[in-house]
Design an enzyme around this catalytic site. Structure first.
Site, PDB file in Angstrom:
ATOM      1  N   GLY A 134       0.810  -1.217   0.000  1.00 42.01           N
ATOM      2  CA  GLY A 134       0.000   0.000   0.000  1.00 42.01           C
ATOM      3  C   GLY A 134       0.834   1.254   0.000  1.00 42.01           C
ATOM      4  O   GLY A 134       2.014   1.262   0.388  1.00 42.01           O
ATOM      5  N   LEU A 135       0.232   2.333  -0.453  1.00 43.56           N
ATOM      6  CA  LEU A 135       0.888   3.633  -0.450  1.00 43.56           C
ATOM      7  C   LEU A 135       1.132   4.108   0.979  1.00 43.56           C
ATOM      8  O   LEU A 135       0.488   3.614   1.920  1.00 43.56           O
ATOM      9  CB  LEU A 135       0.017   4.645  -1.195  1.00 43.56           C
ATOM     10  CG  LEU A 135      -0.152   4.407  -2.699  1.00 43.56           C
ATOM     11  CD1 LEU A 135      -1.263   5.306  -3.258  1.00 43.56           C
ATOM     12  CD2 LEU A 135       1.155   4.649  -3.444  1.00 43.56           C
ATOM     13  N   PRO A 136       2.025   5.055   1.177  1.00 45.57           N
ATOM     14  CA  PRO A 136       2.246   5.580   2.535  1.00 45.57           C
ATOM     15  C   PRO A 136       0.968   6.194   3.117  1.00 45.57           C
ATOM     16  O   PRO A 136       0.118   6.706   2.393  1.00 45.57           O
ATOM     17  CB  PRO A 136       3.328   6.645   2.317  1.00 45.57           C
ATOM     18  CG  PRO A 136       4.026   6.238   1.062  1.00 45.57           C
ATOM     19  CD  PRO A 136       2.982   5.619   0.206  1.00 45.57           C
ATOM     20  N   ALA A 137       0.840   6.108   4.425  1.00 46.67           N
ATOM     21  CA  ALA A 137      -0.269   6.712   5.180  1.00 46.67           C
ATOM     22  C   ALA A 137      -1.615   6.099   4.831  1.00 46.67           C
ATOM     23  O   ALA A 137      -2.645   6.767   4.874  1.00 46.67           O
ATOM     24  CB  ALA A 137      -0.306   8.226   4.964  1.00 46.67           C
ATOM     25  N   ARG A 138      -1.626   4.821   4.480  1.00 50.38           N
ATOM     26  CA  ARG A 138      -2.879   4.119   4.205  1.00 50.38           C
ATOM     27  C   ARG A 138      -3.310   3.219   5.357  1.00 50.38           C
ATOM     28  O   ARG A 138      -4.172   2.362   5.194  1.00 50.38           O
ATOM     29  CB  ARG A 138      -2.751   3.293   2.925  1.00 50.38           C
ATOM     30  CG  ARG A 138      -3.319   3.960   1.682  1.00 50.38           C
ATOM     31  CD  ARG A 138      -2.737   5.322   1.426  1.00 50.38           C
ATOM     32  NE  ARG A 138      -3.331   5.976   0.259  1.00 50.38           N
ATOM     33  CZ  ARG A 138      -2.975   7.180  -0.180  1.00 50.38           C
ATOM     34  NH1 ARG A 138      -2.041   7.872   0.460  1.00 50.38           N
ATOM     35  NH2 ARG A 138      -3.558   7.699  -1.248  1.00 50.38           N
ATOM     36  N   LYS A 140      -1.347   1.038   7.069  1.00 45.76           N
ATOM     37  CA  LYS A 140      -0.664  -0.268   7.135  1.00 45.76           C
ATOM     38  C   LYS A 140      -0.140  -0.547   8.536  1.00 45.76           C
ATOM     39  O   LYS A 140      -0.308  -1.652   9.063  1.00 45.76           O
ATOM     40  CB  LYS A 140       0.486  -0.310   6.121  1.00 45.76           C
ATOM     41  CG  LYS A 140       0.054  -0.236   4.672  1.00 45.76           C
ATOM     42  CD  LYS A 140       1.200  -0.507   3.715  1.00 45.76           C
ATOM     43  CE  LYS A 140       2.354   0.461   3.885  1.00 45.76           C
ATOM     44  NZ  LYS A 140       1.956   1.866   3.607  1.00 45.76           N
ATOM     45  N   ASP A 218       6.680  -5.263   6.641  1.00 44.15           N
ATOM     46  CA  ASP A 218       5.924  -4.020   6.526  1.00 44.15           C
ATOM     47  C   ASP A 218       6.694  -3.044   5.649  1.00 44.15           C
ATOM     48  O   ASP A 218       7.736  -2.513   6.040  1.00 44.15           O
ATOM     49  CB  ASP A 218       5.681  -3.424   7.915  1.00 44.15           C
ATOM     50  CG  ASP A 218       4.763  -2.211   7.862  1.00 44.15           C
ATOM     51  OD1 ASP A 218       4.173  -1.957   6.794  1.00 44.15           O
ATOM     52  OD2 ASP A 218       4.632  -1.528   8.895  1.00 44.15           O
ATOM     53  N   ARG A 283       6.343  12.753  -1.284  1.00 49.92           N
ATOM     54  CA  ARG A 283       6.780  11.348  -1.239  1.00 49.92           C
ATOM     55  C   ARG A 283       5.655  10.432  -1.717  1.00 49.92           C
ATOM     56  O   ARG A 283       5.890   9.486  -2.480  1.00 49.92           O
ATOM     57  CB  ARG A 283       7.189  10.967   0.182  1.00 49.92           C
ATOM     58  CG  ARG A 283       7.635   9.522   0.307  1.00 49.92           C
ATOM     59  CD  ARG A 283       7.722   9.043   1.751  1.00 49.92           C
ATOM     60  NE  ARG A 283       8.679   9.783   2.549  1.00 49.92           N
ATOM     61  CZ  ARG A 283       9.048   9.436   3.776  1.00 49.92           C
ATOM     62  NH1 ARG A 283       8.536   8.340   4.343  1.00 49.92           N
ATOM     63  NH2 ARG A 283       9.901  10.177   4.448  1.00 49.92           N
ATOM     64  N   HIS A 505     -15.904 -12.143  35.881  1.00 46.45           N
ATOM     65  CA  HIS A 505     -15.009 -12.475  36.984  1.00 46.45           C
ATOM     66  C   HIS A 505     -13.568 -12.091  36.643  1.00 46.45           C
ATOM     67  O   HIS A 505     -13.250 -11.708  35.510  1.00 46.45           O
ATOM     68  CB  HIS A 505     -15.090 -13.966  37.304  1.00 46.45           C
ATOM     69  CG  HIS A 505     -16.285 -14.337  38.134  1.00 46.45           C
ATOM     70  ND1 HIS A 505     -17.563 -14.313  37.648  1.00 46.45           N
ATOM     71  CD2 HIS A 505     -16.381 -14.766  39.428  1.00 46.45           C
ATOM     72  CE1 HIS A 505     -18.402 -14.699  38.598  1.00 46.45           C
ATOM     73  NE2 HIS A 505     -17.717 -14.990  39.682  1.00 46.45           N
TER      74      HIS A 505
END
Length: 578
Positions: A134-138, A140, A218, A283, A505
């Site tokens: 996946g692309l960055p900031a998705r 992951k 990753d 990026r 409990h």
């Protein structure tokens, strides 16, 4: 001859024939009894030999064999006499005596459970590689953390190998977007080398594991060429199954939040936020130039993948026929990032608890327990209203965290604890036996003191391995059994977008808490969760913020602290108390 003999005249019958027939029949019966007894004796010796052929426990004679005989008859439990007789005839008893380590070993050896486990878990020789795409900031990293937490909680070894961390450790923590330009051949070569280093370490770790294990790679892995190389590298190893998890996100709100969260990592932590955000977006654009989503045709059509859209909005799978890929796919189908609260609460103090009786459930609560039930309802009402005001001001239309579900066991004391909660408006109460207490088998109804003094071998065996120790007798459980039992509860908590209060409990609370706190399995039986205290879990992308709020006092609290000090070693806690 004998068919016609009964009709013959008496004077024609040979003498003593009747006696000979009777003697022959008696002799045959005696021979059968002797043969049967001999076979049973041989079978018992053979079975005992098979049991003894395993690895010997350390220092087997340290405690010495002891007779499992109570020092004096006691009437604290109706099944007390049956316990002694059954213990003396179990297959781990030899001539009425056994060692504590024998009890511990046999208490976790359940044939039916073993057969079931063989159908529901992968082979110990199985090794898995989970490759993120996946692309960055998705999201992951968020997905990876959730999967690792779940896999480790159910007892599967999992380790993360993040290519970005390899880059930062090599001295390239603050590189600009130019480093990720696909037309820059030198940087491209460096990125490939870093990916190779991560894979080499991952396979080295997998080879060292003697049980089923998962290595998580990753990285962006955004091209079919990179994924082909990953598959080719995996075929150099034995018993490796590779499957891909691709995170796709096109929700503008999620992306903007993820972009800003990226500013806190080592690449941008010390930079101007405006400059850092601009560089990070550049990026992402570099990666978008070469991005290829995972397709069915890769690996000659044999590729196994899971695609998750907008962190739980939709999921697609392909070739996820194996145990672990299918389990991961099912888990990812239930995750989301909607804000909500989870509260954990032990049941109100009961009269049986004050008396120290194990497994008793009269449902009668003490005066302190009654006060706690009332305070708990008021606390939950107040915190739910505060949480609602906080998020409705942000105009989040999908928000459901202001609604409350109460999950509790079916035991009477659970109902007593929730009686004031059921009176609150718009509260859904759900009862399930999955949240009932760890079962004590034939020791239910006894106090811890009785078990410790009347059956010291069992008590010592429990202390040697409290996580795996299973109480003897029908229905007896261990902490591992409880974890397996409440797996559906964990999936429901991940799926649920409403806030949830769980009443149960102590043993069940420890297992639930350990999942969200990421505690090691070995620590689960020793987690400190005081009675009449609410544990609040604020679920966030990078984990759960945990705090504990004391609402009422308890008579049983001092006895519990004393018991922990005597039996459990050093109880530990890493949460904030209020």
């Amino acid at each position: 001859f004998f068919r016609h003999w009964p009709g013959a005249a008496p004077e024609m019958r040979p003498p003593f024939l009747g006696h000979r027939v009777e003697l022959g029949v008696c002799g045959g019966i005696l021979a059968g009894v002797i043969l049967h007894a001999s076979f049973i004796r041989w079978w018992r010796q053979r079975r005992r030999g098979l049991e003894d052929s395993g690895p010997a426990p350390p220092d087997p004679d340290a405690m010495g064999p002891q007779e499992l005989q109570p020092t004096k008859p006691f009437t604290g439990s109706p099944s007390a006499g049956a316990i002694s007789s059954r213990f003396l005839t179990r297959k781990w008893s030899q001539k009425g005596s056994f060692r504590a380590e024998d009890v511990c070993a046999q208490s976790i050896r359940n044939p039916s459970a073993t057969r079931l486990a063989a159908l529901t878990v992968p082979s110990k020789s199985s090794k898995y590689v989970l490759v993120m795409v996946g692309l960055p900031a998705r999201g992951k990293s968020y997905i990876v953390r959730m999967m690792m937490r779940y896999l480790r909680w159910v007892g599967i070894k999992a380790e993360l190998f993040n290519v970005g961390n390899y880059r930062r450790k090599s001295g390239m923590a603050a590189v600009s977007a130019k480093f990720f330009d696909p037309s820059n051949q030198d940087c491209q070569k460096q990125r490939e080398e870093l990916a190779s280093f991560a894979q080499d370490d991952m396979y080295r770790w997998l080879r060292d594991q003697d049980d089923v294990a998962v290595g998580i790679l990753d990285a962006t892995n955004t091209t079919a060429h990179r994924r082909t190389r990953i598959l080719a590298r995996s075929r150099q190893e034995e018993n490796i199954t590779v499957f891909f998890v691709e995170s796709i996100c096109d929700d503008a709100k999620i992306l903007e939040r993820n972009y800003r969260m990226k500013l806190n990592n080592e690449d941008y932590r010390h930079q101007d936020p405006v400059v850092a955000l601009s560089d990070f977006k550049e990026r992402v654009r570099k990666y978008e130039l070469i991005y290829e989503t995972v397709s069915d045709s890769e690996d000659e059509g044999n590729i196994c993948f899971i695609k998750i859209f907008n962190v739980g909005e939709k999921i697609t799978t392909r070739n996820c026929a194996g145990y672990l890929p299918s389990q991961v796919a099912f888990f990812l189908m239930n995750i989301h990032i909607s804000p909500r609260r989870i509260w954990l609460s032990r049941h109100s103090e009961s009269v049986d608890q004050v008396r120290g009786l194990l497994g008793r459930d009269s449902g009668e609560v003490s005066a302190d327990g009654e006060k706690y039930a009332s305070e708990l309802a008021q606390f939950i009402k107040r915190r739910t209203a505060e949480f609602s005001d906080e998020h409705h001001s942000n105009e989040d239309k999908s928000f459901e965290g202001d609604k409350l579900i109460v999950l509790l066991g079916t035991q009477a004391v659970h109902q007593s604890t929730a009686k004031y909660l059921s009176q609150l408006p718009e509260v859904e109460v759900v009862r399930t036996s999955l949240l009932n207490e760890l079962r004590g088998g034939e020791l239910d109804g006894m106090t811890h003191g009785e078990i410790r003094h009347k059956f010291p071998q069992i008590w010592d065996a429990r202390l040697q391995d409290k996580l795996h120790f299973r109480y003897p007798g029908a229905g007896g459980e261990s902490y591992i059994d409880v974890i397996q039992r409440i797996k559906p509860i964990i999936i429901e908590l991940e799926r649920q977008r409403k806030s949830v209060l769980i009443i149960s409990h102590l043993a069940v609370q420890r297992c639930l808490y350990s999942y969200f706190a990421g505690s090691e399995l070995a620590r689960v039986p020793y987690l400190t969760l005081p009675i009449h205290t609410v544990t609040e879990l604020a679920i966030e992308p990078h984990g759960a913020n945990i705090r504990q709020i004391k609402l009422a006092q308890s008579q049983a609290e001092m006895s519990e602290d004393s018991l922990l000090a005597e039996s459990d070693g050093n109880p530990w806690s890493h949460v904030r108390h209020e």
